[in-house]
Design a protein around this motif. Structure first.
Motif, short mmCIF file in Angstrom:
data_model
loop_
_atom_site.label_atom_id
_atom_site.label_comp_id
_atom_site.label_asym_id
_atom_site.label_seq_id
_atom_site.Cartn_x
_atom_site.Cartn_y
_atom_site.Cartn_z
N LEU A 1 0.81 -1.22 0.00
CA LEU A 1 0.00 0.00 0.00
C LEU A 1 0.84 1.28 0.00
CD1 LEU A 1 -2.68 -1.01 2.71
CD2 LEU A 1 -2.98 -1.08 0.23
N LEU B 1 2.71 2.05 2.26
CA LEU B 1 2.71 2.51 3.65
C LEU B 1 3.73 1.78 4.52
CD1 LEU B 1 -1.14 2.71 4.15
CD2 LEU B 1 0.43 4.50 4.92
N SER C 1 2.35 4.08 -3.42
CA SER C 1 1.14 4.87 -3.16
C SER C 1 1.05 5.95 -4.24
CB SER C 1 1.20 5.50 -1.76
OG SER C 1 2.07 6.61 -1.75
N HIS D 1 -2.52 9.37 4.48
CA HIS D 1 -1.56 8.43 5.05
C HIS D 1 -1.40 8.61 6.55
CE1 HIS D 1 1.07 6.52 1.66
NE2 HIS D 1 -0.18 6.15 1.64
N TRP E 1 -4.36 7.29 8.35
CA TRP E 1 -4.42 5.82 8.31
C TRP E 1 -3.44 5.25 9.35
CZ3 TRP E 1 -1.66 1.40 7.68
CH2 TRP E 1 -2.35 0.24 7.28
N TYR F 1 -7.67 4.40 -4.26
CA TYR F 1 -6.58 4.00 -3.37
C TYR F 1 -7.03 4.12 -1.91
CZ TYR F 1 -2.29 4.28 -0.66
OH TYR F 1 -1.32 4.09 0.31
N ARG F 2 -7.66 5.23 -1.59
CA ARG F 2 -8.17 5.43 -0.22
C ARG F 2 -9.12 4.29 0.16
NH1 ARG F 2 -9.18 10.10 3.03
NH2 ARG F 2 -8.10 11.30 1.46
N CYS G 1 -7.14 1.20 1.06
CA CYS G 1 -6.50 1.32 2.38
C CYS G 1 -7.55 1.14 3.49
CB CYS G 1 -5.83 2.69 2.54
SG CYS G 1 -4.41 2.91 1.46
N TYR H 1 -6.70 -5.20 9.27
CA TYR H 1 -5.35 -5.04 8.70
C TYR H 1 -4.90 -6.29 7.94
CZ TYR H 1 -5.74 -0.63 10.86
OH TYR H 1 -6.23 0.61 11.17
#
Ligand SMILES: Cc1cc2nc3c(=O)[nH]c(=O)nc-3n(C[C@H](O)[C@H](O)[C@H](O)COP(=O)(O)OP(=O)(O)OC[C@H]3O[C@@H](n4cnc5c(N)ncnc54)[C@H](O)[C@@H]3O)c2cc1C
Length: 532
Positions: free
Chosen positions: A409, A411, A427, A441, A444, A512-513, A516, A524
């Protein structure tokens, strides 16, 4: 006993918001910033002409409606000093200064599995431990100076746009050489040309630049966007680039040519790059469609630049428009009509070396009093690699990413527990309005840390399987577009020896959001969680 919940590396848009968001969630935080001020990009890039190319109403934090209402942007595209003032105002308003340590570089960080924490070393000699390490070190912060033979012997001063002297530079009466014609070079050139005796622009690759049509916001305009800000921001979050853009929703190749010309002319007159690339659905996926836009832009260059030979050299060719960052300037092309500006083609006659009095190409010598490098950055991974980050088993991040950045992701990365990267590779990052991506980000990560705590987990790291599936997806989306076709910093082509991989996620900010959020909502998914 661990010293802090979170160490944040960097205090630009990302680090500043991370400190605020994590503190508001009850975490103990310290941000380390290498510079002697906050602001990141907007602290370092103080060259004349530096300004953002996303409108100020978009390129600003959305997390605080009060901040949004009280701050007044003077211009459509604000210049660097104003953005820097804004970021300092944010730090004042939210009481962030006690949690930011300036003049301190994070030099290394090693994961200690026994204590489930990071041991972080800083340039002031201190080491401290933190449960989480959050890199807000920037996608475009590790600058790149070309390895130019003879530069040490050059008698004049030389500058990089990203380390501009705070006291400014007086180019009056000077012969100046500018190397680099990307976004920064195109912004700084007209400013140098206005002051210098002569400016030589050394161009290897011609770049597309669309007008900004920059202007002060009218009071009525500001009132209008402020009155609908909440709805507007919500729309931005769901949008493709992080800025709501009205496109036709149709492919350019299906449109009557006169309609296409009319629409592009309207957008050229209105200014801004994103509305241009977003006008039609096929511009960034079909070479034939892209050629239509590119030819429209080349026609404008030929109209503006008086000398046909110079115009021809300024016309970009050989790569799709948009596949290198689309530049914005109101006066770059017109500058070449000034008698004190020369364009030097270093594609056909490359620079060989500097000598005490100037620069030598394969065919000529140019006597110069000053040199300006607008040669950009080791993008996306440079600032991460500049730290000695070692994950589980002491594996260096540099080795883990030897063939290209690998994240889940964008991240987090497998083998590096409790390390988060703000706007990391994988990302949308540099393909979006970055302030919006940064906020997404940070929020999140904040929510993830809160969830881990409330569920009794001490560690989190992506599984190798989730990571490789994500990177495959990133690659699949990217290679269905024209973006990887250019030799750009997006693919690391500006850094000798860097693996050529396209690692930005191009499916759009909104989708994308949603991905996530779905990963978080599924507890998760794709991450391995460790015990208390
Ligand atoms: C000239 C220029 C113009 C731009 N214009 C736009 C635009 O119009 N729209 C847009 O969306 N984006 C733009 N960008 C991208 C811009 O970088 C982001 O929008 C945004 O400012 C990034 O914020 P950041 O905090 O993530 O990173 P940065 O602003 O780069 O901040 C990172 C900070 O981390 C610090 N740091 C790095 N490593 C360490 C370390 N080891 N220890 C301590 N500190 C460290 C650096 O000193 C830096 O201050 C532009 C970039 C440049 C260079």
């Amino acid at each position: 006993m661990v010293d802090l919940d979170v160490v944040v590396v960097g205090a630009g848009f990302s680090g500043i918001y991370a400190v605020h968001a994590f503190r508001s969630a009850g975490l103990t935080v310290r941000a380390f910033e290498a510079g002697d001020g906050i602001g990141g990009t907007w602290f370092w890039n103080s060259y004349p002409g530096a300004r953002c190319d996303v409108e100020s109403k978009d390129y600003s934090y959305s997390f605080s409606p009060e901040l949004e209402q009280e701050w007044s942007w003077s211009e459509r595209y604000p210049a660097q000093p104003e953005i820097l003032r804004y970021l300092n105002h944010v730090a004042d308003k939210f009481g962030l200064w006690p949690h930011i340590q300036l003049n301190t570089r994070v030099t290394g960080a090693g994961w200690d599995a026994a204590t489930a924490s990071w041991r972080v070393s800083a340039s002031d000699g201190a080491t401290l431990t933190a449960r989480f390490l959050v890199s807000a070190a920037g996608c475009l912060s590790e600058l790149q100076v070309p390895d130019l033979p003879g530069l040490a012997e050059f008698d004049g001063a030389w500058y990089h746009t990203s380390r501009w002297p705070k006291e400014g530079v007086d180019f009056a009466g000077k012969r100046v050489g500018l190397v680099g014609t990307g976004s920064s070079g195109i912004q700084v050139a007209p400013e140098i040309a206005a002051a210098a005796e002569h400016l030589y622009v050394f161009q290897r690759t011609a770049n597309f630049a669309v007008p900004n049509r920059n202007r002060p916001w009218a009071e009525a305009e500001e009132r209008a966007f402020k009155s609908g800000y909440r709805e507007y921001r919500a729309e931005a979050r769901e949008s493709f680039l992080g800025v709501p853009i009205t496109g036709t929703g149709r492919p350019v190749l299906d449109e009557p040519p006169q309609d296409v010309q009319r629409l592009f002319t309207e957008r050229w007159e209105a200014g801004g790059g994103m509305p241009f690339l977003g006008a039609y659905t096929d511009v960034l996926v079909s070479q034939a469609a892209n050629d239509v836009v590119a030819e429209f832009m080349r026609d404008r260059i030929r109209e503006i630049v008086a000398d046909p030979a110079v115009a021809d050299l300024l016309c970009p060719r050989g790569y799709p428009v948009g596949a290198k960052r689309l530049c914005q300037s109101d006066d770059y092309y017109a500058m070449f009509n000034q008698a004190n500006v020369s364009l030097v083609d270093i594609r056909s006659t490359p620079i060989e070396s500097a000598y005490p009095g100037g620069l030598k190409t394969t065919t000529d010598s140019y006597d110069l009093d000053a040199l300006v490098f607008a040669t950009g950055f080791d993008a996306l991974t440079g600032a991460l690699f500049a730290m000695d980050i070692r994950g589980a088993g002491g594996v260096p991040l540099r080795s883990a990413w030897a063939t290209g950045a690998q994240t889940y992701l964008g991240l987090a990365t497998a083998g590096f527990p409790n390390l988060f990267i703000i706007t990391g590779p994988g990302s949308p990052s540099v393909f979006s309005n970055m302030v919006l991506s940064i906020e997404q980000h940070v929020e999140w990560v904040r929510d993830c840390i809160a969830w881990l705590r409330s569920h009794g987990h001490a560690t989190i790291a992506p599984t190798a399987a989730a990571q490789s599936a994500w990177m495959e997806h990133v690659s699949e989306v990217a290679y269905a577009t024209l973006f990887p076709k250019a030799d750009s910093w997006y693919v690391g082509a500006n850094i000798p020896g860097k693996p050529r991989v396209f690692t930005s996620y191009l499916a759009g900010c909104g989708p994308y959001r949603a991905k996530c959020d779905a990963v978080a909502a599924a507890g998760y998914e794709g991450f391995a969680l460790g015990g208390s």
